[in-house]
Design an enzyme around this catalytic site. Structure first.
Site, PDB file in Angstrom:
ATOM      1  N   SER A 183      17.938   4.838 -10.545  1.00  0.00           N
ATOM      2  CA  SER A 183      18.036   4.221 -11.363  1.00  0.00           C
ATOM      3  C   SER A 183      16.994   3.229 -11.998  1.00  0.00           C
ATOM      4  CB  SER A 183      19.413   3.172 -10.628  1.00  0.00           C
ATOM      5  OG  SER A 183      18.761   2.887  -9.279  1.00  0.00           O
ATOM      6  N   HIS A 211      24.097   7.187 -11.951  1.00  0.00           N
ATOM      7  CA  HIS A 211      23.701   7.142 -13.319  1.00  0.00           C
ATOM      8  C   HIS A 211      23.798   8.085 -14.054  1.00  0.00           C
ATOM      9  CE1 HIS A 211      22.144   3.252 -13.819  1.00  0.00           C
ATOM     10  NE2 HIS A 211      21.686   3.105 -12.395  1.00  0.00           N
ATOM     11  N   LYS A 242      29.877   1.705 -14.477  1.00  0.00           N
ATOM     12  CA  LYS A 242      28.739   1.900 -15.377  1.00  0.00           C
ATOM     13  C   LYS A 242      29.543   3.117 -16.947  1.00  0.00           C
ATOM     14  CE  LYS A 242      25.082   1.328 -12.386  1.00  0.00           C
ATOM     15  NZ  LYS A 242      25.051   1.997 -10.813  1.00  0.00           N
TER      16      LYS A 242
HETATM   17  C1  LIG Z   1      25.111   1.147  -9.713  1.00  0.00           C
HETATM   18  C2  LIG Z   1      25.429   1.720  -9.047  1.00  0.00           C
HETATM   19  C3  LIG Z   1      25.794   1.549  -7.152  1.00  0.00           C
HETATM   20  C4  LIG Z   1      26.630   0.217  -7.785  1.00  0.00           C
HETATM   21  O1  LIG Z   1      27.844   0.612  -7.877  1.00  0.00           O
HETATM   22  P1  LIG Z   1      28.921  -0.368  -8.455  1.00  0.00           P
HETATM   23  O2  LIG Z   1      29.993   0.301  -8.813  1.00  0.00           O
HETATM   24  O3  LIG Z   1      27.786  -0.925  -9.679  1.00  0.00           O
HETATM   25  O4  LIG Z   1      29.324  -1.021  -7.155  1.00  0.00           O
HETATM   26  C5  LIG Z   1      25.803   2.797  -6.624  1.00  0.00           C
HETATM   27  N1  LIG Z   1      24.536   3.533  -6.563  1.00  0.00           N
HETATM   28  C6  LIG Z   1      23.723   3.588  -7.616  1.00  0.00           C
HETATM   29  C7  LIG Z   1      22.644   5.198  -7.646  1.00  0.00           C
HETATM   30  C8  LIG Z   1      23.691   2.411  -8.735  1.00  0.00           C
HETATM   31  O5  LIG Z   1      22.831   2.638  -9.342  1.00  0.00           O
END
Ligand SMILES: *Cc1c(COP(=O)(O)O)cnc(C)c1O
Length: 394
Positions: A183, A211, A242
């Site tokens: 990320s 992602h 996302k």
């Molecule tokens: C954003 C993210 C999460 C968390 O996801 P949410 O649905 O926002 O709780 C988990 N793992 C990674 C790699 C992320 O980038």
């Protein structure tokens, strides 16, 4: 001294270390060009990869679900919080990911915590994690009862050293966990090599495609699809928060994995289920993902153009090979200054400092969207050029 005065001390420490967070406020929908703190800016900061957060078809689906199912479930899934639409989404996600079954959780964070905690239940188990994995995996590992080992970022020699150690060989279960796309750096995990090593040393793999879902692989199915590993990767994690533009997380894998988690995963058992409008949003997004490949195509065209533009200006975009594109600065204060200068120019890119990234790796992180126009990206590049010169980076 009052008993809660320690909070003022803690806040002072956060201020001194530059770690105090102030919230920026959107004055409307999350969009490729958004109103942030009252100013209209090219938004290079959200995970709205496909610009679905304010999509008319998706909003219609959410509204229709409210009319049919109401606004909430008022129960956890395992008691009376499972509606037919929840099961429809899970079947759809399994098909999307190419697995037997899927199970939805309240967030991606909850999903990672649930999996680590439910699968790694004894000190005879071993969880092996990339050093740059997401905070939710780190916290999941803390809640797991197993031993944990961390390997250097994408270092397959180090991973093999750990998996071939006497301790690992003696373990009851071995789990290797990795982000699919990292990320902060926007680089892709070497999943084929990870899977080969896991197979060789009797470990199973969990890949967190927060992602990568909607971004990489067939119709956005993620990194196993991207690498042709769908049939081999045991556990796929995705987020609905996302690219899918709603909220939630899910695991996709075998039927036995789903059945086991339904009876053991604590966030599933002790926290209520999604409002049906959220579930309907996700179903509508999957419809679009599977029938309109142009969104993903535009996302990648924009990412490639923006990365190329930044490099041509003389910026270092680090390890980026996806729509996550860091601009390496190497100093927290400079990164913050640059972010502020960009904002003045009508461009929003977040400064990320220590300890979110290592010392010397301070940066601005940009994430482009399928919804950015060429004019938006040109404006952003012009602003980066001006701000980068002002702080002496280029
Ligand atoms: C954003 C993210 C999460 C968390 O996801 P949410 O649905 O926002 O709780 C988990 N793992 C990674 C790699 C992320 O980038």
């Amino acid at each position: 001294m009052a008993v809660m005065d320690f909070l003022d001390e803690e806040l002072k420490t956060l201020d001194a270390e530059g770690r105090r967070i102030t919230l920026r406020v959107l004055g409307g929908a999350q969009e490729p060009v958004s109103v942030v703190d009252g100013k209209r800016v090219v938004n290079l900061t959200s995970n709205n990869y496909l610009a679905f957060t304010n999509h008319p078809k998706v909003k219609e689906a959410a509204k229709a679900a409210i009319d049919r199912y109401g606004v909430g479930t008022a129960a956890v899934r395992s008691i009376i919080g499972t509606m037919d639409i929840h099961l429809a989404l899970e079947e759809r996600l399994a098909r999307f990911k190419g697995t037997e079954a899927a199970l939805v959780f309240q967030s991606g964070f909850a999903t990672n915590v649930a999996l680590c905690q439910s699968l790694m239940t004894s000190d005879k188990d071993l969880l092996v994690s990339d050093e740059l994995n997401h905070a939710s995996i780190i916290d999941g590992a803390r809640l797991a009862k197993s031993a944990r080992k961390v390997y250097r970022h994408k270092d397959m020699r180090h991973l093999e050293e750990i998996l071939s150690s006497p301790e690992a060989r003696a373990a009851r279960r071995r789990l290797v966990v990795t982000d699919g796309v990292f990320s902060m750096d926007g680089d892709i995990a070497p999943l084929p090599a990870i899977q080969d090593l896991a197979d060789r040393y009797d470990a199973f793999v969990m890949v967190d495609d927060a992602h990568a879902s909607g971004v990489l692989g067939k119709n956005g199915a993620g990194t196993p699809s991207h690498f042709g590993l769908t049939a081999r990767t045991q556990i796929q994690i995705g987020t609905l928060s996302k690219a899918v533009a709603a909220i939630g997380g899910y695991v996709a894998g075998s039927r036995a994995l789903r059945d086991y988690l339904v009876s053991t995963a604590r966030p599933f058992l002790f926290s209520s289920s999604h409002p049906p409008s959220v579930t309907a949003t996700c179903l509508a997004v999957l419809d679009i993902l599977e029938t309109e490949p142009e969104h993903m195509k535009r996302l990648w065209a924009n990412a490639d153009a923006f990365r190329k533009g930044l490099k041509a200006l003389g910026f270092d975009t680090g390890l980026s090979e996806t729509p996550i594109i860091p601009v390496m600065v190497g100093d927290t204060q400079k990164a913050k200054k640059m972010s502020a200068l960009l904002f003045e120019e009508g461009v929003f890119a977040l400064a990320i400092g220590f300890p979110t990234v290592g010392k010397g790796k301070e940066r601005l992180r940009t994430i482009v969207s399928a919804g950015h126009t060429p004019a938006d990206l040109d404006k952003a590049l012009a602003a980066f050029s001006k701000a980068g010169k002002a702080i002496g980076l280029i």
